[in-house]
Write an enzyme that holds these catalytic residues in place. Structure first.
Site, PDB file in Angstrom:
ATOM      1  N   SER A  20       3.083   5.862  -2.230  1.00 38.73           N
ATOM      2  CA  SER A  20       1.866   6.293  -3.086  1.00 38.73           C
ATOM      3  C   SER A  20       0.618   6.318  -2.017  1.00 38.73           C
ATOM      4  O   SER A  20      -0.309   7.100  -2.239  1.00 38.73           O
ATOM      5  CB  SER A  20       1.661   5.051  -3.952  1.00 38.73           C
TER       6      SER A  20
ATOM      7  N   HIS B 202       9.910   7.306  -6.911  1.00 44.53           N
ATOM      8  CA  HIS B 202       9.847   6.457  -7.813  1.00 44.53           C
ATOM      9  C   HIS B 202      10.949   6.931  -9.353  1.00 44.53           C
ATOM     10  O   HIS B 202      11.711   6.011  -9.762  1.00 44.53           O
ATOM     11  CB  HIS B 202       8.546   5.858  -8.528  1.00 44.53           C
TER      12      HIS B 202
ATOM     13  N   ARG C 154      13.806   2.761   1.133  1.00 41.16           N
ATOM     14  CA  ARG C 154      13.778   4.150   1.848  1.00 41.16           C
ATOM     15  C   ARG C 154      14.170   4.123   3.007  1.00 41.16           C
ATOM     16  O   ARG C 154      14.848   4.981   3.543  1.00 41.16           O
ATOM     17  CB  ARG C 154      12.173   4.467   1.875  1.00 41.16           C
TER      18      ARG C 154
ATOM     19  N   LYS D 234      -8.528  -6.765  -6.428  1.00 42.04           N
ATOM     20  CA  LYS D 234      -9.262  -5.666  -6.183  1.00 42.04           C
ATOM     21  C   LYS D 234      -8.584  -4.549  -6.888  1.00 42.04           C
ATOM     22  O   LYS D 234      -7.570  -4.398  -7.195  1.00 42.04           O
ATOM     23  CB  LYS D 234      -8.636  -5.212  -4.683  1.00 42.04           C
TER      24      LYS D 234
END
Ligand code: PNS
Length: 159
Positions: free
Chosen positions: A127, A17, A90, A41
């Site tokens: 992540s 990032h 990516r 969530k």
């Protein structure tokens, strides 16, 4: 003044990032790193924790601000005079989803998207991968900045 947004979950921010944010900050007058806050969530880190880690690690760029938003990204851009959405790609596997998002944001809100190629050194980073490695006590020190590494270690130690 040309403003761009780097949107994402940033749960947590990685060197991948940061590479995109740094390169975007060289191309635009101002870059806003915006944390999506739509999820019902809970994330791994709270939105506030993610924003604090982003602020700490992007302060050196000088023209980067941190924010969060709820709702449609295109509407957030229009409301904040943001001209361009920047996304890092990516691999081809990112492309289908990102193309669809870019088209929705263009058609729905008239906001441009631009894609930047992730530097090869970071093309495998995500992540989720980092959280999994950290959970099993893997070394992620060359994937995330020290403040994130320390936060991951503290969170895992507290579980
Ligand atoms: O880091 P991520 O999880 O890939 O980030 C995805 C994010 C938050 C950028 C994306 O889900 C998003 O833009 N959400 C906001 C809702 C929206 O505008 N969706 C597009 C139209 S349905």
């Amino acid at each position: 003044m040309k403003r761009a947004v780097c949107p994402g979950s940033f749960d947590p921010i990685t060197y991948g990032h940061l590479d995109i944010i740094e390169r975007a900050s060289a191309q635009f007058d101002e870059v806003i790193v915006a944390v999506g806050n739509n999820r019902t969530k809970e994330g791994y880190f709270t939105v506030e924790e993610r924003m604090a880690m982003i602020a700490e690690t992007t302060a050196k760029f000088g023209n980067v601000k941190v924010d969060s938003w709820k709702g449609l990204l295109g509407e957030y851009c229009k409301a904040n005079n943001i001209d361009v959405i920047i996304k890092g790609l990516r691999a081809m596997s990112d492309f289908d989803y990102e193309l669809q998002m870019a088209q929705v944001n263009l058609q729905g809100s008239g906001v441009e998207s631009m894609f930047m190629a992730t530097s090869p050194a970071h093309s495998f980073l995500s992540s989720s991968l980092i959280k999994e490695l950290a959970h099993y006590d893997g070394d992620v020190s060359d994937m995330v900045p020290p403040v994130v590494n320390a936060a991951l270690k503290a969170r895992e130690a507290g579980k």
